[in-house]
Structures are given as structure tokens and as C-alpha cells.
Design a protein around this motif. Structure first.
Motif, PDB file in Angstrom:
ATOM      1  N   LYS A 172       0.830  -1.203   0.000  1.00  0.00           N
ATOM      2  CA  LYS A 172       0.000   0.000   0.000  1.00  0.00           C
ATOM      3  C   LYS A 172       0.872   1.263   0.000  1.00  0.00           C
ATOM      4  CE  LYS A 172      -3.773   2.471   0.587  1.00  0.00           C
ATOM      5  NZ  LYS A 172      -4.583   2.830  -0.561  1.00  0.00           N
ATOM      6  N   GLU A 201       2.281   1.899  -3.333  1.00  0.00           N
ATOM      7  CA  GLU A 201       1.246   2.424  -4.228  1.00  0.00           C
ATOM      8  C   GLU A 201       1.010   3.915  -3.977  1.00  0.00           C
ATOM      9  OE1 GLU A 201      -2.433   0.091  -4.005  1.00  0.00           O
ATOM     10  OE2 GLU A 201      -3.471   1.998  -4.387  1.00  0.00           O
ATOM     11  N   SER A 247       1.865   6.697  -6.699  1.00  0.00           N
ATOM     12  CA  SER A 247       0.797   7.473  -7.331  1.00  0.00           C
ATOM     13  C   SER A 247       1.037   8.973  -7.175  1.00  0.00           C
ATOM     14  CB  SER A 247      -0.564   7.075  -6.754  1.00  0.00           C
ATOM     15  OG  SER A 247      -0.620   7.466  -5.403  1.00  0.00           O
TER      16      SER A 247
END
Ligand code: SF4
Lengths: 264, 442, 325
Positions: B189, B192, B196
Motif C-alpha cells: 500500500k 502504491e 501514485s
């Protein structure tokens, strides 16, 4: 550059006599003398004089170690003799030498691994000494690959590019220099390099001068060690100076003495 | 640094087909190692091999950036173990820790004010590390808002809770903060999130082994903007870990450690905190996070950093010009030296220990010492006379007497002619200044 | 994947030097101190031995240190008027490993104290504390050469660490060390070549002295060229570990002496508001200078402020903890 003192060799009369008579005096004198002048290893070669090379090698190693704390460089084409020497060495020794010939490499690297020894590998095959640098380097690579395959650190391998006397093999000179340079590109960390220094001057009239100049030229091409006359004052001064210029030792006014006295 | 023949050779097909124009794969490998051939010449190299060779040829430590715009801080891209071998490239980012439970307005005001001037250089705190001490995601986000409004400094967001990180990162994403940290449980997570928002990501292991494993997993997820933390907090262990990370990256090209590193102090006492930070800054940390925000603690740390990260090949310089030592006034003696930092500091140290307020005129010699500059025609009657003029020395003091180094006593006559000042020949070495001053000026 | 820890194998190690002598050894110290002996770079226990931790010597003068900043003087109080009491305080209250006795008063421009005066002070300090001593003259060559012999003789057998031998002036100190069984500080001016040569010169007088030399590479204070000292020390130590026996001595740094003359230690905060509180800043300046030098291989730190000493000693304790893998 490390000097491998060449004087304990049965080719010399006093050493041959010492071996025959089992009188260690001459051997030990040379061991001490070479150590006191800064040699890093002592070459041990029983020479042509004896038939039982195995016991001669063992004896030479034993008596030399009584007189000097330097590591030994066991110099023979008879691997049984080398193994006999390795058995009695009190600290890791150097095996001198193995060509890039498969069954010989197998035997020698196995021994090296067993006794934690360093190895001098010759850039020659069954076909002899190649002329150009490229072929010498190719043979060096075979030695490197075999050394690696036996799990021996490549930095324990000394490649000898093989020097020919400059009066007969003059065209080999630049090839040897190029070989020394390229060997450093073979692996990371690279193998070390060694030469039999006096080969370059065999049969010439200026032996010491040629040896000395060759030594410093080879050093600037990356030479790490030389089997040489460890009592040649001028050679030692030249090597000490080259080490300063190549930033291998820290300069001080008495640097030649410091180099000579490194074993004291 | 190029690849070795053995490394290249291992990646080649070893068929000796001669397509490349070389007799053997080995010969081709050596040609590549020598820079005389290009890998494209072998038609049979696999994609895998190409990639392996390309990555092995990359610099040992990747450069990673934190921050945006003109506040970007570059980290990593180091190539040395010892400063004297070449130089250390990117000064350690000094980072002060704040908590989301602190009175942030007050603390940020203090930190914003932490700028220092010393010997003509200005330093300020590089980053703040905002710690999610409350454990509450909402509080962390609110704190991030405060940070956004109250300071322009770069930020390290410290929380291993992905929900908290997501909220705070939403607020501060444009600043490109360092996301601290991905651990073995949250790394998917966290990666990510960082990916992003295109922010650098800190990777926190429990020791070097788990750190290397975690880095590999994150790289496999396609992210490489990483900063390393071995997780150690005891001084001796951190020193060992930082040393290993640097050594393995530089000497062994160990890819998992080829990133910048971050170290946290672990002391509550601000002085002890400073000691730890000093160790980590000396030995390879790209970011040091410490707790003290006192000027008197940070000034020595910044000074050490400024010294350590200078280029040893270039002589360090001080600002040329007129330097007042103590309450110098119109009657104070004037000493003249060069702007080589070591000469200047030696003279400055000796002059200030005379306790006689004085001026030191530092002539621009491009950072070379007195004798070198003299030999080089940079320290001459003309250049000294010009410095006397350009610094307005004639308006600062009533007298016209200047002390020159004993090493260049020969300049006396020509300098007197050139400048119209009386020239006194000082001692040959700075260590003689105290005695000299006592006799002349006390 | 297990990380393959990279351990360097060095050819050599730093020489171990013993300071002080107990009764059995011909002195009066309650214990001796060993420095050096490490076979790796600073505190890298994972690849070599660090048998002796770096030590801190605190400075004691034969006269009241008028020139010290007030906060430094305050840390000692009245003891500054009496070298014996001062030394005792350093050892008992502040944990000094050694005392560095500096004969400032011998300076012809200060008090011109005679060799006899110095010896009297030395005796009271030797009596007051049981730790080994470092002895410095006043820094003026002629005077120091005149007093070092008598001082060495008066303390024969104590194995003092005598300062300082320099390239142009090493014989008097080395002779005193040789004749009366002391050790020597060999000082070179931020110059690694001279550092090496000086050790050779001293060893030519007496080979056994090689194991009684401590190198003073001359350190600069933080902000005043410390990076030059740092790199010279790193090069010397790296050379020593790789077999350069003439640089393989432990190193000493005169930290307090360098730091406390710099303006960062005495300019009050109202003159430099950006620099923060003077008292705290000054001791931090001394402590950070010491911390940095420890990372370059310093073995003996000569310091002044008790709080800086405390911080540095604690840092040494922490760094001496094993960090092997
Ligand atoms: S083209 Fe490729 S496979 Fe063929 S010899 Fe050259 S390197 Fe080897």
C-alpha cells in the motif's frame, strides 16, 4: 609491488649444496637477508640438483620458516612436491605455478582451496606462450574462470603474462604491458599480476638496468608482484620510488628505508 | 566504473559464433570491457542479459530527490567511502522532528527561524519530519495542513499507518515529501501511495537482511525512488549499518543498497541527540532526523557538514575582503593574508587570541596559500594595494600601517611604493603572531 | 536473501601504547592506560578488534587560565587556582581518563616559571591523582627545550606522555623520553608526510621508542579547517592498517586548545543572535569537534569543558558496544 625473493633456489650452487648436505645455514642466511631488505614472500625452488623433490621441498620449507616469518612461494612443476611444502607451511603460501591446462588447473586449484593458498597462473597453454596480448588475456580468463569455479577469491590469483628476454622476444614487450592492463578488466576484484623479472634480461649485458626499468614500467601498468633478486639495492630503491609515484605508499623523506625495513 | 570482462562474459551466449566480429565470446567481452565494442554487435544476447548489464553499469548509488521546485534536495549519487578519495557529493539533509501532538504553530515558527550565517555561508534546516505520534489519522492530516500553511520547508511524513499516510499525503503531495515508511506489513500500500503521488519512499527494515528483501520486493512492484533505513537505533549499530550500506553499494554494487539512507537519533536529551547526529552525519547518512531545534546545537552540526562536504581537491576559500576581529576600530592593527581558508583561520585564531581588536585583510588568491599565491602572481604588491583600496580600508583606520606575512618579506618595498602604506614584516608562521602583536601593538 | 556483510581484512593494526606506570613498573600511577591496538577503522567491531576505547584527557594549567571564557571557568570554580585540586576535580568529578598538564606559566612572557617551579606543580598533581599524565610545555621552543629534560628526570619512570616533538625540534623531548622512560607526542603541522618522517627520525634515535610514540597530526577546530585534519587522519589510519608501520601510532588531538580560542566559543548571543546561547554553543562546539575526530580515528582527546567531556565519553561508550553481525 611485492617482491618475491628468488634466491632460495637449487639452481644456485650454495643452495644445491645445502640441500644435498642438509645444512640449513646458507638457506637461512638468504631467508633473513631477503626479509631484511623488504621482500614480501620467499620463493622456494629445489632446483635440478636432487631426485627426491618431495622431501627436499619439505625440508627447505621447514628450515626457511625457522629463519623468517615471511610467507613462502612454492616453486615447482612437481605438484607432489608443492603439496608436501603446503603441508608444512605455517601460514597460507603461494603456489608457483599452473598453466591454463585443464587437468593441471584442476589439481592446483583443488590444492589451493584445501590449503587456502594463493596461485600463480601462467598465461600459456599446451601450445606454449602466445604472442599477442589478446590471446594471453584469453588464457588469463580461463584461469580466472577456473579459480572462480573452485570458490577461490580471484584476488588470490596472480596471473603471470610470461616475459621473454628482450634480446630475443623484443616484440613481446608491448604485448606484456597491454596484457597487464587488460587483466585488471577481467573481473572485479581483478586478479593480481606477477612476472619473473629476470627473464626480461636473460642473455643481455645490462641485466640489472633492464630488470629495474622493466619493473617500474610494469608497475605503472598495474604489476602487483615480481619474482626477483630481493637483495638488489638499486631495484629496491626503484620499486620503492615507483610505489610513491603511484601513490601506493605515503611519502616521507626516508621512504626507501621505510620500504626496505617493512619486515623489521 | 565499467563492467569487468568476467561479468560481461557471464551474460553472453558463449557459443563463439563470431557474428560480432570477434573470434570468441570472451574476446568480445574483453572488447566491451575496454569500451571498444557495443553490446548490439552480438545478435544473440537475451533481453535479460541486456538488462542485467545495463543495471550493473548504472552508478552505485541512485540519486533520489525530495521536495519540489527550487527546494528540491538531491540525495545519494555517492561514489566514495573516504572523502579524500574524491569527494562526498550531497550534504546530509538536516531534519528536525516535530510531532502531530506538538504545538505546531509555535514549533514551526522556531524552525522557520533557524537560519545561520557563518563565514559568509548561510544555512537553514533542510526539512521537518512530521511524526504521527498521536496515532490518529485525522490529527496527522490536520497537522499536515498546518505544516502546509506555516512552513515552506521540505517534509518527511512519518507514519507506518497507511490510512494516516494517505490523508497527510493528499495534503502535502505537491511538496513531494518523503513517505516514511514502508515496512514488511504495509509495503504494498505504501508503495502504491508513494508511486501514485510520485514521492520518494523510505524503506524500513528490521535489520540489513530484511531491509534488502523489502527493497527487492518494492523494486519488483516497479518503484525505485527509495531511501533506506535499517531500523537500528543504537549508535554503534547504526554506524555499522550505514557503513555496510555504503560499502556494499559502492564496492560490491549491491543493488538493494544502492539508494540514499536515513538515520534517526534516539535520545531525549538534546545534547546527546546532537552527538548521535554528529556520528551519522560523519558516516554516510543522507538524511539525519534529530530532535533539538536550538540554534546553539544546530550551528556546530551545520558547520561540520559544511566542512565534511567540501571538495578536497579544491582549496577551501574564505570570503576575500576585510574581516574585523573583536571590536576593531580606527586604531586597530591590520594584518594581511590570503583567502585560503587554512591560512586565514590560522591567522584569525592567532590574532583573536592576542585579544587586541584587529583587522585581517584577506586578498583574493583563489584560495591558494601565501607562498603558492606569491609564486603564482596572485599575492603581489598590486593585488594587496588593490585590496586596500577596494575594501575601503583607508576610511576604516586612521593609520597607514599594514602587516604582511614574513614569508613574503620581499614585497615590503614594492607594496610601500604601490600603496603608499607603511609595511611591517610580520612573523613567518601564524604561531608567531601573539608574540609579535605583544611587542608591536600591546 | 541474506546480505553478505563486507568485512575488510587489513594487513596490520595500530600500535598499542601504554601510558603511565604503576608502582611495579617503576611509577606511582594507580593504573596504566592503553591506547591504540585496533585492527579496523573507528568502531567497526564487526570486522576487527578495538581493544582499547579512545580516552579523554582534561587540561590542567599551572596558572589560573585568565583567558578562558567565563562559562568555562565557572565549570571548575575555585579549583582553577590550584593545579592539584583542579586535576583532582577533573578525575573524580568529571571522569577524566588522564590529565594533560600544561605549563603555561613557563612562558617567558607570562610568568617565566622555572623548571623547578614546573616540577613542584607536577609533583603535587602526581600526588593528587592516580591517572597517567600528559605534559605540555608553554609552546615556546627554547623554553620548552630547557625545561623538558629536568621535568622528565624528576618524574623518571612515570611514563608521562611528553609533548611535543616536532620535525625541527624533536631531540630534547625524545632524549628525555629515552633517558627517563616516558612516551612522546610527535607533532606535525597538518602534514602526513612530515608525520611519517618525524616518527622515522625519532626511531633513529631509539628503535624501542617506536612503541612509545603518539602522533599529534595537529587538529583544526570545527569550522576552521577540521576537514584537513580529518582526511589526514583517515589516510594515516588507512595506511597504518595496510601495513605502514611508520604511521601506525595512536593519535592525539588538542581539541580544547584549538576550540576555545575560536569566536564561536566566546561571542555572546546578543552579538550574534543567529548563533544561540554562548554557554551551550561553546561546549557543543568542543563536543562536536571531538565527535568528528573520533570518526577519523582519534585515540586521545585533550579537552576542557566537563560537560563536553561527559557527552564525548558517553558517545565513546555507545560506540564501543559490539556491532558485529
Ligand atoms: S556474436 Fe555473441 S555469441 Fe557470437 S561470438 Fe560474439 S558474443 Fe559470442
Amino acid at each position: 609491488m611485492i617482491i618475491i625473493g628468488e634466491r632460495i633456489n637449487g639452481m644456485f650452487r650454495d643452495i644445491a649444496k645445502a640441500i644435498r648436505e642438509k645444512d640449513p645455514t646458507a638457506v637461512q642466511e638468504w631467508a633473513k637477508k631477503q626479509e631484511a631488505m623488504g621482500s614480501g614472500y620467499l620463493d622456494i625452488n629445489v632446483g635440478p640438483a636432487v631426485s627426491d623433490r618431495v622431501s627436499a621441498m619439505r625440508w627447505l620449507c621447514e628450515v626457511t620458516q625457522e629463519a623468517s616469518k615471511l610467507p613462502l612461494c612454492l616453486d615447482s612443476t612437481d605438484y607432489d612436491a608443492i603439496e608436501a611444502g603446503l603441508e608444512v607451511c605455517k601460514q597460507p603460501a603461494m603456489i608457483n605455478s599452473v598453466p591454463a591446462v585443464q587437468e593441471k588447473m584442476d589439481r592446483v586449484f583443488q590444492m589451493a582451496s584445501k590449503y587456502n593458498a594463493e596461485v600463480i597462473g601462467l598465461a600459456m597453454s599446451e601450445e606454449g606462450i602466445p604472442k599477442d596480448a589478446e590471446s594471453r588475456v584469453a588464457l588469463a580468463m580461463e584461469l580466472v574462470a577456473n579459480c572462480d569455479a573452485h570458490g577461490i577469491p580471484i584476488s588470490n590469483l596472480y596471473i603471470d603474462p610470461l616475459v621473454l628476454p628482450c634480446n630475443v622476444g623484443q616484440d613481446h614487450g608491448p604485448e606484456v604491458m597491454e596484457t597487464l592492463r587488460q587483466i585488471k578488466l577481467l573481473s572485479d576484484p581483478p586478479p593480481k599480476t606477477v612476472v619473473g623479472l629476470s627473464n626480461i634480461s636473460l642473455g643481455t649485458k645490462n641485466r640489472e638496468l633492464i630488470n629495474r626499468i622493466f619493473a617500474v614500467m610494469a608497475m605503472s601498468n598495474g604489476l602487483d608482484a615480481a619474482i626477483a633478486d630481493g637483495c638488489d639495492e638499486e631495484l629496491i630503491a626503484a620499486v620503492a620510488t615507483a610505489r610513491i609515484i603511484l601513490n601506493m605508499d605515503i611519502y616521507c623523506d626516508s621512504y626507501v628505508d621505510v620500504f626496505k625495513n617493512q619486515n623489521l | 566504473m565499467g563492467l569487468s570482462g568476467l561479468e560481461i562474459f557471464k551474460q553472453l551466449p558463449k557459443t563463439n559464433c563470431k557474428e560480432c566480429g570477434y573470434p570468441t565470446c570472451l574476446a568480445f567481452a574483453m572488447a566491451l570491457a575496454n569500451g571498444k565494442a557495443s553490446l548490439d554487435a552480438c545478435p544473440d544476447v537475451t533481453e535479460e542479459a541486456k538488462e542485467a548489464l545495463a543495471s550493473a553499469a548504472a552508478p552505485p548509488i541512485k540519486m533520489v530527490k525530495v521536495g519540489a521546485g527550487d527546494r528540491v534536495i538531491e540525495m545519494g549519487d555517492e561514489t566514495e567511502i573516504f572523502r579524500h578519495d574524491k569527494r562526498f557529493n550531497h550534504p546530509t539533509a538536516v531534519t528536525v522532528e516535530v510531532k502531530d501532538t506538538d504545538d505546531l504553530d509555535a514549533r514551526l515558527a522556531v524552525i522557520n527561524d533557524l537560519t545561520f550565517e557563518r563565514v559568509g555561508q548561510e544555512y537553514s534546516v533542510d526539512m521537518i519530519a512530521l511524526v504521527n505520534a498521536s496515532g490518529d489519522a485525522g490529527k496527522f492530516k490536520a497537522a499536515a495542513e498546518t505544516v502546509k500553511g506555516k512552513t515552506e520547508k521540505n517534509v518527511v511524513l512519518v507514519s507506518e499507518d497507511t490510512a494516516a499516510m494517505e490523508g497527510a499525503l493528499d495534503v502535502l503531495a505537491e511538496r513531494k515529501p518523503l513517505v516514511y515508511a514502508a515496512n514488511k506489513d504495509n509495503f504494498e500500500k505504501m508503495t502504491e501511495l508513494a508511486k501514485s503521488k510520485e514521492c520518494p519512499l523510505a524503506v524500513k527494515g528490521e535489520d540489513l537482511n530484511s531491509l534488502a528483501e523489502l527493497v527487492d520486493k518494492i523494486v519488483a512492484l516497479g518503484y525505485k525512488e527509495l531511501v533506506l533505513d535499517s531500523g537500528s537505533r543504537e549508535t554503534s549499530k547504526v554506524l555499522a549499518d550505514l557503513t555496510q550500506i555504503r560499502r556494499l553499494a559502492v564496492r560490491k554494487k549491491f543493488r538493494a543498497f544502492g539508494y540514499p539512507s536515513i538515520a534517526f537519533t534516539s535520545k531525549d536529551d538534546p545534547q546527546e541527540d546532537l552527538m548521535q547526529a554528529g556520528v551519522y552525519l560523519s558516516k554516510y547518512a543522507s538524511i539525519v532526523v534529530l530532535k533539538t531545534d536550538k540554534k546553539e546545537h544546530l550551528l556546530p552540526l551545520f558547520s561540520w557538514r559544511a566542512n565534511l562536504f567540501t571538495d578536497p581537491q579544491k582549496p577551501a576559500q574564505v570570503q576575500p575582503g576585510l574581516h574585523a576581529i573583536g571590536d576593531a576600530d580606527e586604531n586597530s592593527p591590520v594584518y594581511c593574508t590570503t583567502n585560503f581558508s587554512l591560512s586565514f583561520y590560522l591567522v584569525e585564531g592567532e590574532v583573536s587570541s592576542t585579544r587586541i581588536p584587529s583587522y585581517i585583510l584577506s586578498v583574493d588568491t583563489n584560495g591558494t596559500s601565501v607562498l603558492t599565491a606569491y609564486a603564482d602572481n596572485r599575492y603581489t604588491a598590486e593585488s594587496i594595494a588593490a585590496a586596500i583600496k577596494s575594501t575601503g580600508l583607508e576610511d576604516k583606520v586612521k593609520h597607514k600601517n599594514i602587516v604582511i606575512p614574513g614569508l613574503v618579506a620581499v614585497l615590503k618595498g614594492s607594496l610601500e611604493d604601490e600603496s603608499g602604506w607603511d609595511v611591517t614584516v610580520g612573523p613567518r608562521e601564524a604561531s608567531g603572531i601573539t608574540k609579535f602583536a605583544k611587542e608591536k601593538f600591546a | 536473501m541474506a546480505v553478505e556483510i563486507l568485512k575488510e581484512k587489513y594487513r596490520s593494526q595500530v600500535r598499542e601504547v601504554v601510558l603511565g606506570a604503576t608502582k611495579d613498573e617503576g611509577g606511582t600511577r594507580s593504573a596504566t592506560i592503553k591506547v591504540g591496538g585496533e585492527s579496523t577503522l573507528p568502531f567497526l567491531h564487526f570486522e576487527g578488534e578495538v581493544p582499547n576505547p579512545p580516552v579523554v584527557a582534561m587540561e590542567v594549567w599551572d596558572i589560573f587560565p585568565e583567558e578562558w571564557p567565563q562559562n568555562l571557568k565557572d565549570a571548575f570554580g575555585d579549583a582553577l587556582n590550584d593545579p592539584a585540586a583542579w586535576a583532582k576535580k577533573c578525575v573524580e568529578e568529571f571522569g577524566a581518563d588522564l590529565i594533560a598538564l600544561r605549563f603555561k606559566g613557563a612562558d617567558p612572557d607570562v610568568k617565566d616559571a622555572s623548571a623547578e617551579d614546573c616540577i613542584a606543580v607536577l609533583k603535587t598533581v602526581l600526588e593528587a591523582v592516580g591517572v597517567p599524565l600528559i605534559v605540555y610545555g608553554c609552546g615556546k621552543l627554547e623554553k620548552d627545550n630547557a625545561i623538558i629534560g629536568p621535568i622528565g628526570e624528576a618524574a623518571e619512570g612515570e611514563n608521562l606522555l611528553l609533548g611535543v616533538a616536532e620535525q625541527e625540534n624533536y631531540k630534547s623531548v625524545a632524549s628525555a623520553a629515552m633517558a627517563y622512560k616516558h612516551s612522546v607526542i610527535a607533532q606535525s603541522p597538518i602534514d602526513i608526510n612530515i608525520a611519517k618522517q618525524l616518527n622515522i627520525l625519532i626511531s633513529e634515535m631509539s628503535t624501542p621508542l617506536l612503541d612509545r610514540i603518539v602522533i599529534d597530526p595537529t587538529i583544526a577546530a570545527l569550522g576552521y579547517g577540521i576537514e584537513y585534519s580529518y582526511s589526514i587522519m583517515e589516510r594515516a589510519r588507512f595506511g597504518a592498517l595496510n601495513g605502514d608501520r611508520m604511521l601506525g601510532m595512536p593519535m592525539i588531538g588538542n581539541v580544547g586548545h584549538e576550540v576555545w580560542s575560536k569566536k564561536e566559543t566566546f561571542i555572546p548571543v546578543d552579538e550574534e543572535p543567529g548563533w544561540g546561547d554562548q554557554a551551550e554553543r561553546s561546549l557543543a562546539w568542543e563536543a562536536v569537534t571531538a565527535i568528528a575526530l573520533l570518526q577519523a580515528g582519534m585515540n586521545i582527546l585533550v579537552m576542557r569543558h566537563p560537560q563536553a567531556v561527559k557527552l564525548v565519553k558517553q558517545n565513546i561508550d555507545e560506540l564501543m558496544q559490539d556491532n558485529s553481525y
